[in-house]
Design a protein around this motif. Sequence first.
Motif, PDB file in Angstrom:
ATOM      1  N   ASP A   1      23.110  44.397  45.492  1.00 58.29           N
ATOM      2  CA  ASP A   1      24.314  44.740  46.273  1.00 58.29           C
ATOM      3  C   ASP A   1      25.508  43.884  45.864  1.00 58.29           C
TER       4      ASP A   1
ATOM      5  N   LEU B   1      26.732  45.046  42.441  1.00 61.84           N
ATOM      6  CA  LEU B   1      27.460  46.298  42.564  1.00 61.84           C
ATOM      7  C   LEU B   1      28.847  46.066  43.150  1.00 61.84           C
ATOM      8  N   ALA B   2      28.944  45.215  44.159  1.00 62.12           N
ATOM      9  CA  ALA B   2      30.244  44.892  44.757  1.00 62.12           C
ATOM     10  C   ALA B   2      31.165  44.261  43.718  1.00 62.12           C
ATOM     11  N   ARG B   3      30.616  43.366  42.878  1.00 66.51           N
ATOM     12  CA  ARG B   3      31.418  42.734  41.828  1.00 66.51           C
ATOM     13  C   ARG B   3      31.912  43.783  40.826  1.00 66.51           C
ATOM     14  N   LEU B   4      31.029  44.701  40.439  1.00 67.33           N
ATOM     15  CA  LEU B   4      31.417  45.752  39.495  1.00 67.33           C
ATOM     16  C   LEU B   4      32.545  46.600  40.072  1.00 67.33           C
ATOM     17  N   TRP B   5      32.414  47.028  41.330  1.00 69.27           N
ATOM     18  CA  TRP B   5      33.453  47.840  41.941  1.00 69.27           C
ATOM     19  C   TRP B   5      34.755  47.070  42.103  1.00 69.27           C
ATOM     20  N   ALA B   6      34.666  45.783  42.371  1.00 66.68           N
ATOM     21  CA  ALA B   6      35.886  44.963  42.472  1.00 66.68           C
ATOM     22  C   ALA B   6      36.594  44.945  41.130  1.00 66.68           C
ATOM     23  N   ARG B   7      35.833  44.814  40.055  1.00 70.85           N
ATOM     24  CA  ARG B   7      36.453  44.807  38.718  1.00 70.85           C
ATOM     25  C   ARG B   7      37.073  46.157  38.398  1.00 70.85           C
ATOM     26  N   VAL B   8      36.389  47.239  38.755  1.00 76.05           N
ATOM     27  CA  VAL B   8      36.915  48.576  38.498  1.00 76.05           C
ATOM     28  C   VAL B   8      38.205  48.784  39.284  1.00 76.05           C
ATOM     29  N   SER B   9      38.214  48.356  40.550  1.00 80.13           N
ATOM     30  CA  SER B   9      39.420  48.559  41.375  1.00 80.13           C
ATOM     31  C   SER B   9      40.592  47.724  40.850  1.00 80.13           C
ATOM     32  N   GLU B  10      40.324  46.571  40.212  1.00 79.09           N
ATOM     33  CA  GLU B  10      41.406  45.782  39.608  1.00 79.09           C
ATOM     34  C   GLU B  10      42.085  46.530  38.484  1.00 79.09           C
TER      35      GLU B  10
END
Length: 120
Positions: free
Chosen positions: A106, A109-118
């Motif tokens: 989890d 996944l949160a880190r990946l989505w944070a990078r994508v949103s950046e």
Amino acid sequence: MRGDDSTDEQAVFEALADPDCREILATVAEPLPAKAVAQQCDLPQTSTYRKLEQLSEAGLVAEQTDVRPDGHHRTTYVRDCNGVFVALDGDDAFDVEVVSARQSPDERLARLWARVSEEL
């Protein structure tokens, strides 16, 4: 980490560029003493210790003490990462982030989505 601010990124890149270091990373999915790593990777023991130290300094391998009941404790090495994020920006700078093996799926996944949103 910023590529232009620290030498940690360089240590990660140098370790990952070395085929022997990559083989060691694959081998130490479970804790192993250096002698076993050397045998499994078909490397001289002195080279194995040097490369384990390089991987440790880069934050990719953790050193542990295996406490044994007979009092003859031994040092083991285990992979301490699940991956590495490298982001390049337009100013010839880069960010390097080692993904810790201690993070839950989890958290990763949160880190990946944070990078994508950046990037959006």
